[in-house]
Design a protein around this motif. Structure first.
Motif, PDB file in Angstrom:
ATOM      1  N   UNK A  25      -1.435   5.437  -6.349  1.00  0.00           N
ATOM      2  CA  UNK A  25      -0.144   4.912  -5.914  1.00  0.00           C
ATOM      3  C   UNK A  25       0.799   5.173  -7.085  1.00  0.00           C
ATOM      4  N   UNK A  26       2.113   5.088  -6.889  1.00  0.00           N
ATOM      5  CA  UNK A  26       3.027   5.404  -7.977  1.00  0.00           C
ATOM      6  C   UNK A  26       2.685   4.681  -9.283  1.00  0.00           C
ATOM      7  N   UNK A  27       2.443   5.471 -10.339  1.00  0.00           N
ATOM      8  CA  UNK A  27       2.164   4.943 -11.666  1.00  0.00           C
ATOM      9  C   UNK A  27       0.708   4.686 -11.968  1.00  0.00           C
ATOM     10  N   UNK A  28      -0.168   4.738 -10.966  1.00  0.00           N
ATOM     11  CA  UNK A  28      -1.583   4.377 -11.138  1.00  0.00           C
ATOM     12  C   UNK A  28      -2.430   5.645 -11.014  1.00  0.00           C
ATOM     13  N   UNK A  29      -2.920   6.124 -12.165  1.00  0.00           N
ATOM     14  CA  UNK A  29      -3.597   7.410 -12.242  1.00  0.00           C
ATOM     15  C   UNK A  29      -5.037   7.310 -11.744  1.00  0.00           C
ATOM     16  N   UNK A  30      -5.471   8.290 -10.983  1.00  0.00           N
ATOM     17  CA  UNK A  30      -6.852   8.343 -10.512  1.00  0.00           C
ATOM     18  C   UNK A  30      -7.806   8.334 -11.701  1.00  0.00           C
ATOM     19  N   UNK A  31      -8.926   7.632 -11.557  1.00  0.00           N
ATOM     20  CA  UNK A  31      -9.938   7.576 -12.601  1.00  0.00           C
ATOM     21  C   UNK A  31      -9.672   6.557 -13.687  1.00  0.00           C
ATOM     22  N   UNK A  48      -3.141  -6.021  -1.736  1.00  0.00           N
ATOM     23  CA  UNK A  48      -4.217  -5.096  -2.057  1.00  0.00           C
ATOM     24  C   UNK A  48      -4.747  -4.401  -0.807  1.00  0.00           C
ATOM     25  N   UNK A  49      -4.905  -5.148   0.296  1.00  0.00           N
ATOM     26  CA  UNK A  49      -5.338  -4.536   1.547  1.00  0.00           C
ATOM     27  C   UNK A  49      -4.317  -3.521   2.041  1.00  0.00           C
ATOM     28  N   UNK A  50      -3.042  -3.821   1.866  1.00  0.00           N
ATOM     29  CA  UNK A  50      -2.002  -2.891   2.304  1.00  0.00           C
ATOM     30  C   UNK A  50      -1.924  -1.679   1.376  1.00  0.00           C
ATOM     31  N   UNK A  51      -2.258  -1.858   0.092  1.00  0.00           N
ATOM     32  CA  UNK A  51      -2.376  -0.706  -0.796  1.00  0.00           C
ATOM     33  C   UNK A  51      -3.523   0.176  -0.338  1.00  0.00           C
ATOM     34  N   UNK A  52      -4.644  -0.442   0.074  1.00  0.00           N
ATOM     35  CA  UNK A  52      -5.766   0.325   0.625  1.00  0.00           C
ATOM     36  C   UNK A  52      -5.331   1.115   1.848  1.00  0.00           C
ATOM     37  N   UNK A  53      -4.523   0.491   2.706  1.00  0.00           N
ATOM     38  CA  UNK A  53      -3.998   1.184   3.876  1.00  0.00           C
ATOM     39  C   UNK A  53      -3.137   2.371   3.464  1.00  0.00           C
ATOM     40  N   UNK A  54      -2.304   2.165   2.441  1.00  0.00           N
ATOM     41  CA  UNK A  54      -1.443   3.241   1.956  1.00  0.00           C
ATOM     42  C   UNK A  54      -2.255   4.415   1.435  1.00  0.00           C
ATOM     43  N   UNK A  55      -3.319   4.104   0.678  1.00  0.00           N
ATOM     44  CA  UNK A  55      -4.189   5.169   0.156  1.00  0.00           C
ATOM     45  C   UNK A  55      -4.874   5.901   1.306  1.00  0.00           C
ATOM     46  N   UNK A  56      -5.135   5.187   2.405  1.00  0.00           N
ATOM     47  CA  UNK A  56      -5.738   5.810   3.582  1.00  0.00           C
ATOM     48  C   UNK A  56      -4.751   6.691   4.343  1.00  0.00           C
ATOM     49  N   UNK A  59       1.127   3.901   5.405  1.00  0.00           N
ATOM     50  CA  UNK A  59       1.977   3.342   4.356  1.00  0.00           C
ATOM     51  C   UNK A  59       2.914   2.275   4.898  1.00  0.00           C
ATOM     52  N   UNK A  60       2.430   1.037   4.988  1.00  0.00           N
ATOM     53  CA  UNK A  60       3.266  -0.076   5.413  1.00  0.00           C
ATOM     54  C   UNK A  60       4.243  -0.508   4.333  1.00  0.00           C
ATOM     55  N   UNK A  61       3.912  -0.217   3.076  1.00  0.00           N
ATOM     56  CA  UNK A  61       4.678  -0.741   1.942  1.00  0.00           C
ATOM     57  C   UNK A  61       5.820   0.163   1.503  1.00  0.00           C
ATOM     58  N   UNK A  62       5.878   1.370   2.039  1.00  0.00           N
ATOM     59  CA  UNK A  62       6.922   2.301   1.621  1.00  0.00           C
ATOM     60  C   UNK A  62       6.744   2.801   0.203  1.00  0.00           C
ATOM     61  N   UNK A  63       5.481   3.019  -0.210  1.00  0.00           N
ATOM     62  CA  UNK A  63       5.210   3.452  -1.585  1.00  0.00           C
ATOM     63  C   UNK A  63       5.530   4.924  -1.818  1.00  0.00           C
ATOM     64  N   UNK A  64       5.714   5.682  -0.747  1.00  0.00           N
ATOM     65  CA  UNK A  64       6.090   7.078  -0.926  1.00  0.00           C
ATOM     66  C   UNK A  64       4.907   8.019  -0.862  1.00  0.00           C
ATOM     67  N   UNK A  65       5.168   9.294  -1.068  1.00  0.00           N
ATOM     68  CA  UNK A  65       4.155  10.340  -0.926  1.00  0.00           C
ATOM     69  C   UNK A  65       3.112  10.267  -2.043  1.00  0.00           C
ATOM     70  N   UNK A  66       1.862  10.381  -1.664  1.00  0.00           N
ATOM     71  CA  UNK A  66       0.769  10.505  -2.624  1.00  0.00           C
ATOM     72  C   UNK A  66      -0.449  11.012  -1.869  1.00  0.00           C
ATOM     73  N   UNK A  67      -1.436  11.513  -2.609  1.00  0.00           N
ATOM     74  CA  UNK A  67      -2.661  11.988  -1.978  1.00  0.00           C
ATOM     75  C   UNK A  67      -3.419  10.791  -1.379  1.00  0.00           C
TER      76      UNK A  67
END
Length: 304
Positions: A25-31, A48-56, A59-67
């Motif tokens: 997610x923005x600012x949080x580097x893999x690994x 945290x559950x909605x962040x999990x949804x975003x990573x899936x 994107x309910x939170x509007x965090x923007x584009x990411x892998x």
């Protein structure tokens, strides 16, 4: 050591352009290891559950584009019925296709009462094996994942090293949920010094974010939550985000003008001028969906 240490080839680092940084997610580097912290009852487990949804990819939170990728959610604090209620509430905001995507890429393990101690090598090895192919591991909460002294810097530094090793061996980002200290909880402070326990918990993490209630003069506006990235080692500063709590506890983006330089809303700028005064507890009207803390204080029940 669990893996071979190979010296970095400095000349190749000079000559070959490195790949782009991969943020979960923005600012949080893999690994790497990060923390999401808040006073009790604000909604960090929901977030945290909605962040999990975003990573899936939902994107309910509007965090923007990411892998996108898979998330493993270790639920150490709440019973299964509460987890089901939260998922039901989130599902009410999703299409059937989004529900399928969430179910495919998010694994929630109800582990309330299950012996689990990351300082035990067997448990750490179990999590490493379980995390194969996982992009994000969420530990809810950190205090239930170890048997050490939370106020001891050395012990917490060792705990963070365990998480770092799991991240390095699997490539997964590890987000642990944690509480703030009492004074920060009372004052709704979300800065880097608000996290409860030893300073190593955030000093040694590479990412830290806090959520807090934002008082609003207009009770009809509902419960507004501020998401602030207090520590971010590998990206540009991230402006605050604001969410409104909806039915069942779901957090969705709240439109709000912000100061480009400070990231604060006009309301927060006014509040900043009054910080010498002790904040008053939010009235129950501002908390229609039930903070456990405020519900207990006011003799009410809460549904999430």
């Amino acid at each position: 050591m669990s893996r071979e240490i190979i010296p970095l080839h400095i000349m190749s680092a000079f000559q070959a352009e490195p790949p782009e940084l991969d943020f979960v997610i923005p600012g949080f580097l893999a690994g790497t290891v990060g923390s999401l912290y808040a006073p009790g009852g604000v909604g960090k487990s929901f977030l945290a559950l909605e962040i999990a949804a975003s990573v899936a990819g939902v994107d309910l939170l509007g965090l923007g584009h990411h892998h996108t990728g898979r998330t493993l959610y270790i639920a150490l604090e709440d019973p299964e019925i509460v987890l089901r209620r939260r998922l039901y509430a989130i599902g009410s905001h999703l299409s059937s296709q989004q529900r399928e995507l969430f179910a495919e890429k998010v694994e929630v393990l109800p582990m309330l009462g299950v012996p689990f101690d990351l300082q035990d090598g067997q448990h750490a090895d179990w999590l490493t094996e379980r995390a194969e192919g996982i992009r994000l591991i969420i530990v809810d909460t950190l205090s239930r994942s170890h048997s050490g002294d939370e106020s001891n810097n050395g012990e917490m530094a060792n705990l963070l090293r365990v998480l770092e090793r799991i991240g390095a061996n699997t490539g997964a980002a590890i987000l642990f949920l944690h509480h703030v200290n009492k004074s920060s909880g009372r004052e709704r402070n979300g800065d880097q010094f608000a996290i409860r326990g030893a300073s190593a918990l955030l000093d040694n993490a590479r990412f830290g974010a806090a959520i807090t209630y934002v008082e609003d003069d207009d009770a009809a506006a509902g419960v507004r939550i501020r998401y602030a990235v207090s520590k971010n080692n590998y990206a540009a500063p991230i402006p605050h985000r604001y969410f409104l709590r909806h039915e069942g506890g779901v957090l969705l983006p709240a439109p709000q003008e912000q100061d480009e330089e400070t990231g604060e809303s006009p309301k927060e700028q006014r509040m900043g001028q009054r910080r010498n005064h002790k904040p008053k507890a939010l009235p129950s009207l501002l908390n229609p969906f039930g903070s456990p803390y405020l519900a207990a204080k006011n003799g009410e029940t809460h549904a999430w």
